[in-house]
Design an enzyme around this catalytic site. Structure first.
Site: not given
Ligand code: 8YV
Length: 335
Positions: A288-289, A180, A239-241, A157-159, A270
């Site tokens: 998660h920063i 996908r 950096i996803a989930r 995607g964008r990121i 988390e």
């Molecule tokens: C958020 C993120 O800081 O945008 C997202 O999907 O994972 C982070 O940028 C986090 O989800 C808090 O809302």
């Protein structure tokens, strides 16, 4: 005077954004950095037509049934796996997210984690701080090159595209990706990225960055079997989930040096972190920063607020993730 819509801000946010919201709404506010329990959230949502959430408040069928006046949930996050989108759509509730405003900041951080992990920056810094550096050695914290290597991206995607551009143009990397759906040829050319199967991606990448959304299908998309396909010199960055990676399997793979290093900004469950990850040295862990610069977090909060304002003033949200019927502006059927 017409009563202003009542909304809830479910987590502490920037005071200036809260102030903007107060110009349009009757605002109830959780001024803390702690989530309310699901029951408490439902209680606080009574009589509210909108809510500003962050990624950790679950919006599901139970909550929607218990909050019949709710019409919009504005997430201050691009990811919205905290939404049950189908239930929201069925209930006539609009969900919004914060795309675009965090793309470059998050891509910067993904690259920072990649560099830190591949070049062993955190491990070596701990060594130095511990007073253990007493001589130069030819292989002291020797890591893996990033420039000129093969960058793999899972989720384009964008990121993902931001990471690809950084790798291709800044670090002269060969970029391969799996998604996908394949990107259009213009975007592929811009990112200098080649589409490959997931297995080819795992086998060929020197550094693999995960930027795919969390869905039940993506649960443990990277587990022991996938880690076993990666190069022993490879770096994995998430950096996803949390939940996309099997954290226990990753800790084991890092300990056994089945891959060289990892950089993780997100974790399953988390803010708890799998204890095994805390004891392996070749992983860089951050809380998660990835989107956390002040400018970007402010832009995210403002976009979430703008979604609420646009919805109630113009009848249409700016960045909706669903299109429920009845349309925005019409009251939800009383349940
Ligand atoms: C958020 C993120 O800081 O945008 C997202 O999907 O994972 C982070 O940028 C986090 O989800 C808090 O809302």
């Amino acid at each position: 005077m017409q009563q202003r819509p009542a909304i809830l801000v479910a987590r502490a946010i920037f005071p200036e954004v809260l102030e903007r919201l107060r110009q349009h709404f009757e605002v109830s506010y959780n001024g803390h950095d702690e989530d309310w329990s699901p029951d408490e959230l439902i209680r606080r949502l009574q009589g509210k037509v909108g809510v500003l959430t962050t990624g950790s408040q679950r919006i599901d069928a139970t909550l929607l049934r218990a909050c019949p006046q709710l019409r919009i949930v504005a997430n201050m996050a691009v990811g919205f796996n905290n939404f049950d989108v189908a239930a929201m759509t069925a209930a006539g509730v609009v969900g919004t997210n914060t795309p675009d405003v965090l793309t470059e900041t998050t891509a910067d951080f993904g690259f920072a984690l990649l560099l830190a992990a591949a070049r062993r920056m955190v491990e070596s810094e701990h060594f130095l701080r511990a007073g253990r550096w007493d001589r130069w050695a030819y292989d002291l914290f020797a890591g893996q090159d990033v420039h000129g290597s093969t960058l793999g991206i899972l989720g384009m995607g964008r990121i993902g595209q931001g990471i690809a551009r950084r790798g291709a143009h800044g670090f002269r990397m060969r970029v391969i990706y799996h998604n996908r759906s394949r990107l259009d040829p213009t975007t592929e050319a811009e990112c200098r990225a080649t589409y490959v199967s997931k297995e080819e991606l795992l086998r060929q990448a020197d550094h693999l960055v995960l930027v795919l959304p969390y869905t039940p299908q993506n649960h443990h998309a990277i587990g022991a079997a996938e880690l076993a396909m990666m190069k022993p010199t490879a770096t994995l960055v998430n950096i996803a989930r949390g939940g996309i990676v099997d954290d226990a399997a990753l800790a084991q793979a890092l300990r056994d040096r089945r891959i060289a290093a990892a950089g993780l900004d997100v974790f399953e469950g988390e803010p708890k972190v799998h204890p095994d990850l805390l004891t392996v040295p070749n992983v860089v862990l951050t809380p998660h920063i990835a989107s956390a610069t002040l400018a970007t977090r402010l832009a995210m909060a403002n976009l979430a607020a703008d979604n609420l304002i646009a919805f109630f003033t113009r009848g249409e949200a700016l960045t909706p993730v669903n299109a429920p019927q009845p349309q925005a502006g019409a009251p939800r059927a009383a349940t």
